[in-house]
Write a protein that holds these residues in place. Structure first.
Motif, short mmCIF file in Angstrom:
data_model
loop_
_atom_site.label_atom_id
_atom_site.label_comp_id
_atom_site.label_asym_id
_atom_site.label_seq_id
_atom_site.Cartn_x
_atom_site.Cartn_y
_atom_site.Cartn_z
N LEU A 1 4.68 -2.18 -4.68
CA LEU A 1 4.74 -0.78 -4.26
C LEU A 1 6.09 -0.52 -3.59
CD1 LEU A 1 1.16 -0.40 -2.75
CD2 LEU A 1 1.96 0.40 -4.97
N LEU A 2 6.73 0.59 -3.95
CA LEU A 2 8.05 0.91 -3.41
C LEU A 2 8.02 1.01 -1.88
CD1 LEU A 2 9.35 3.54 -5.99
CD2 LEU A 2 10.02 1.14 -5.77
N HIS A 3 6.93 1.56 -1.34
CA HIS A 3 6.84 1.72 0.10
C HIS A 3 6.27 0.49 0.80
CE1 HIS A 3 3.08 3.13 -1.75
NE2 HIS A 3 2.49 2.70 -0.66
N SER B 1 -11.17 6.16 -2.31
CA SER B 1 -10.44 7.44 -2.31
C SER B 1 -9.45 7.47 -1.15
CB SER B 1 -11.41 8.62 -2.21
OG SER B 1 -12.28 8.66 -3.32
N ALA B 2 -8.87 6.30 -0.88
CA ALA B 2 -7.92 6.16 0.23
C ALA B 2 -6.57 5.71 -0.33
CB ALA B 2 -8.42 5.15 1.25
N LYS B 3 -5.50 6.27 0.21
CA LYS B 3 -4.16 5.97 -0.29
C LYS B 3 -3.34 5.23 0.76
CE LYS B 3 -4.12 10.08 -3.24
NZ LYS B 3 -3.42 11.38 -3.54
N ALA B 4 -2.75 4.11 0.34
CA ALA B 4 -1.83 3.38 1.21
C ALA B 4 -0.51 4.13 1.22
CB ALA B 4 -1.65 1.96 0.70
N LYS B 5 -0.01 4.45 2.40
CA LYS B 5 1.20 5.27 2.50
C LYS B 5 2.45 4.44 2.79
CE LYS B 5 0.72 9.12 2.17
NZ LYS B 5 0.62 9.97 0.95
N LEU C 1 4.15 1.06 5.66
CA LEU C 1 4.00 0.21 6.83
C LEU C 1 4.58 0.91 8.05
CD1 LEU C 1 4.98 -3.33 5.50
CD2 LEU C 1 2.69 -2.45 5.95
N VAL C 2 3.89 0.75 9.18
CA VAL C 2 4.35 1.35 10.43
C VAL C 2 4.30 0.28 11.52
CG1 VAL C 2 3.63 3.67 9.79
CG2 VAL C 2 2.02 2.16 10.98
N ALA C 3 4.72 0.66 12.73
CA ALA C 3 4.67 -0.23 13.89
C ALA C 3 5.36 -1.56 13.60
CB ALA C 3 3.22 -0.45 14.32
N ASP C 4 6.61 -1.43 13.11
CA ASP C 4 7.41 -2.63 12.80
C ASP C 4 6.73 -3.54 11.78
OD1 ASP C 4 9.44 -1.87 14.57
OD2 ASP C 4 8.40 -2.80 16.26
N GLY C 5 6.02 -2.94 10.86
CA GLY C 5 5.41 -3.71 9.78
C GLY C 5 4.11 -4.39 10.11
N THR C 6 3.51 -4.07 11.26
CA THR C 6 2.26 -4.72 11.65
C THR C 6 1.03 -3.89 11.31
OG1 THR C 6 2.32 -3.76 13.87
CG2 THR C 6 3.42 -5.89 13.55
N ALA C 7 1.23 -2.68 10.81
CA ALA C 7 0.11 -1.81 10.47
C ALA C 7 0.45 -1.02 9.21
CB ALA C 7 -0.22 -0.87 11.62
N LEU C 8 -0.60 -0.58 8.54
CA LEU C 8 -0.46 0.20 7.31
C LEU C 8 -1.03 1.59 7.54
CD1 LEU C 8 0.10 0.44 4.23
CD2 LEU C 8 -2.23 -0.42 3.87
N ALA C 9 -0.21 2.61 7.26
CA ALA C 9 -0.68 3.99 7.35
C ALA C 9 -1.40 4.33 6.05
CB ALA C 9 0.50 4.93 7.56
N ILE C 10 -2.58 4.91 6.18
CA ILE C 10 -3.35 5.31 5.00
C ILE C 10 -3.85 6.74 5.17
CG2 ILE C 10 -4.10 2.94 4.53
CD1 ILE C 10 -6.89 3.79 5.54
N GLU C 11 -4.14 7.36 4.03
CA GLU C 11 -4.75 8.68 4.02
C GLU C 11 -6.15 8.52 3.46
OE1 GLU C 11 -4.27 12.76 1.46
OE2 GLU C 11 -2.43 11.90 2.31
N THR C 12 -7.16 8.86 4.26
CA THR C 12 -8.55 8.65 3.88
C THR C 12 -9.04 9.74 2.94
OG1 THR C 12 -9.33 9.83 5.84
CG2 THR C 12 -9.03 7.44 6.03
N LEU D 1 -2.23 -7.70 1.48
CA LEU D 1 -2.23 -8.23 0.11
C LEU D 1 -2.20 -7.07 -0.88
CD1 LEU D 1 -2.59 -10.41 -2.05
CD2 LEU D 1 -5.05 -10.40 -1.55
N VAL D 2 -1.12 -6.97 -1.64
CA VAL D 2 -0.96 -5.88 -2.62
C VAL D 2 -1.41 -6.37 -3.99
CG1 VAL D 2 0.67 -4.31 -3.74
CG2 VAL D 2 0.96 -4.90 -1.32
N THR D 3 -2.47 -5.74 -4.51
CA THR D 3 -3.02 -6.11 -5.82
C THR D 3 -3.32 -4.84 -6.60
OG1 THR D 3 -5.27 -6.20 -4.92
CG2 THR D 3 -4.02 -8.26 -4.96
N VAL D 4 -2.26 -4.13 -6.97
CA VAL D 4 -2.44 -2.84 -7.64
C VAL D 4 -2.18 -2.94 -9.14
CG1 VAL D 4 -1.97 -1.45 -5.60
CG2 VAL D 4 -0.07 -2.19 -7.05
#
Length: 465
Positions: free
Chosen positions: A154-156, A237-241, A243-254, A268-271
């Motif tokens: 994923l690009l992001h 139905s959730a989208k990974a947006k 990485l935030v917080a210096d790469g320790t968390a993932l922002a998602i849209e529910t 783990l990215v398995t898309v």
């Protein structure tokens, strides 16, 4: 630059490539195969085989943990177990080394020359290979492209640091305390389930409305129930947006449009996977494409005479056994035999818990092709062997034409059901009808009896349900 010639040159020693080369060698064809990494390709080295090893280890560990926690209904008890994951990985690596050596040995036995290095087309008949001892030119009458596929990034969420692909997941030194799996397809759920059994707190983020969107809802429902029982959190139905917080968390849209974050030790990215079509000079050949894949005909011929392509680089389904069958066929065509791709079905297996097997057409696919179908399923809750295995969630389903009862598809979900895939495939390849399955004696007590009963049920007279 040293130069050699051969009749057949295979680029890539994955399942399709090495099968093609071995069969060609058996047929007396002067064959060379090029591989930049170890023989066996993705499947053997960082995919099918190592993942199944880790899945098995996770199952064994989960069983002992349940006994230690007094959750075993079999009367088995145990002290609290521990898991040395580094030792688990070492055991997995040992299996891979044995199989690597086995493939190399089979190539040698067949008289195939294996060259380690990176290949690059110079023209349709000439390939330059960058080896450890320097460049080497190979001229071949016929070339087979078997370069396989690679994980989609994923690009992001570029790979690195806490962001890993399945390759890195299968080589971790320790179990992550928190694991976020981006993608609820078969790869993500196979590995996510294994890590959950080994103690990780797992969250799955899937953009589609449900997990395993490539399978119908009846097949994925038992897997979803098992994930819930394991404590895996599933966000659909959730989208990974990003990485935030210096790469320790993932922002998602529910699903309801809300923004939130998930912290984890590993993401783990398995898309999905994409064909490997760059990095070896393929652009100079200007082969016809079908989307991102190399276009082939029913003999795996590309748009350029003397060049074949097999496996993942040619499209879906991206399965090792499809590539192997294509490789064997191409070798025999090069040897002058009359062969064409006329397979009725290619089995697909999802090694989740429980496992899923699909062969042929689903009920909706059959109806979409204009067939009037009869379809019925037999649940494992009515199967004695499934009950003795403590896992009764699942079923076997048959799909047949309503007019002549010809089987169009067979699907199932259940513990250990992967081993029935050959029986399902054989039934379709042999043109079996419901009556053929119903009149075949299936051993008792086995899970295969559910196949028998599903056919009987579709004919109107199931015995045990």
């Amino acid at each position: 630059m040293p130069e050699i010639t051969c009749k057949l040159l295979v680029i890539g020693a994955g399942p399709g490539g090495y099968t093609c080369a071995i069969r060609a060698g058996q047929l007396g064809i002067d064959t060379v195969i090029i591989e930049a990494e170890k023989p066996g390709g993705t499947c053997l080295n960082v995919g099918c085989i190592p993942s199944k090893a880790v899945i098995h280890a996770a199952h064994e560990y989960e069983t002992i943990v349940a006994a230690a926690e007094g959750k075993s209904e079999l009367g088995i008890s145990s002290t609290k177990p521990s898991l040395d994951f580094a030792k688990t990985i070492a055991w997995k690596d040992g299996i891979i080394r044995r199989l690597n050596g086995g493939v190399a040995g089979l190539l040698k036995k067949a008289g195939v020359r294996l060259i380690a290095g990176h290949a690059r087309f110079r023209d349709g008949k000439s390939i330059e290979v960058e080896t450890q001892s320097g460049p080497q030119m190979i001229h071949a009458e016929t070339v087979v492209i078997a370069t396989g596929s690679e994980p989609v990034a994923l690009l992001h969420m570029p790979l690195g640091g806490r962001v890993i692909s399945s390759t890195e997941a299968l080589a971790l030194a320790e179990i992550p305390k928190k694991l976020v799996v981006v993608g609820g397809g078969y790869i993500g759920l196979e590995l996510g389930t294994a890590f959950a059994k080994m103690g990780a707190a797992v969250t799955v983020v899937e953009a589609a409305p449900r997990i395993l969107p490539q399978y119908d809802g009846e097949l994925s429902a038992p897997v979803a129930r098992r994930l819930s029982a394991l404590g895996v959190s599933v966000l659909t139905s959730a989208k990974a947006k990003a990485l935030v917080a210096d790469g320790t968390a993932l922002a998602i849209e529910t699903a309801d449009g809300q923004q939130t974050t998930l912290d984890a030790d590993k993401f783990l990215v398995t898309v999905g996977r994409r064909p490997v079509t760059s990095g070896f000079g393929l652009e100079i050949l200007d082969l016809d494409r079908s989307g991102p894949f190399i276009r082939i005909d029913d003999r795996c011929r590309t748009s350029m005479r003397g060049i074949y392509a097999i496996g993942d680089v040619t499209g879906e389904p991206m399965l090792a056994h499809r590539a192997m069958a294509q490789g064997e066929m191409v070798a025999e065509i090069v040897a002058g035999q009359r062969r064409a791709w006329d397979r009725v079905s290619i089995p697909a297996i999802c090694f989740t818990d429980p496992e899923i097997v699909t062969v042929g057409l689903s009920p909706s696919e059959s109806s979409g092709r204009g067939f009037d179908v009869k379809t019925d399923l037999f649940p494992f809750k009515a199967n004695g062997r499934a009950l003795t295995l403590e896992r009764e969630d699942g079923f076997i389903r048959t799909v047949a034409r309503a007019d002549n009862h010809l089987l169009l598809g067979i699907q199932g979900v259940g513990v250990g059901i992967a081993e029935l895939s050959a029986a399902f495939s054989l039934a379709l390849e042999m043109g079996a009808r419901l009556e053929d399955i119903a009149m075949t004696i299936h051993a008792h007590p086995t899970q295969s009896e559910a196949f028998h009963e599903a056919a009987l049920k579709s004919l109107g007279h199931a015995i045990h349900f």
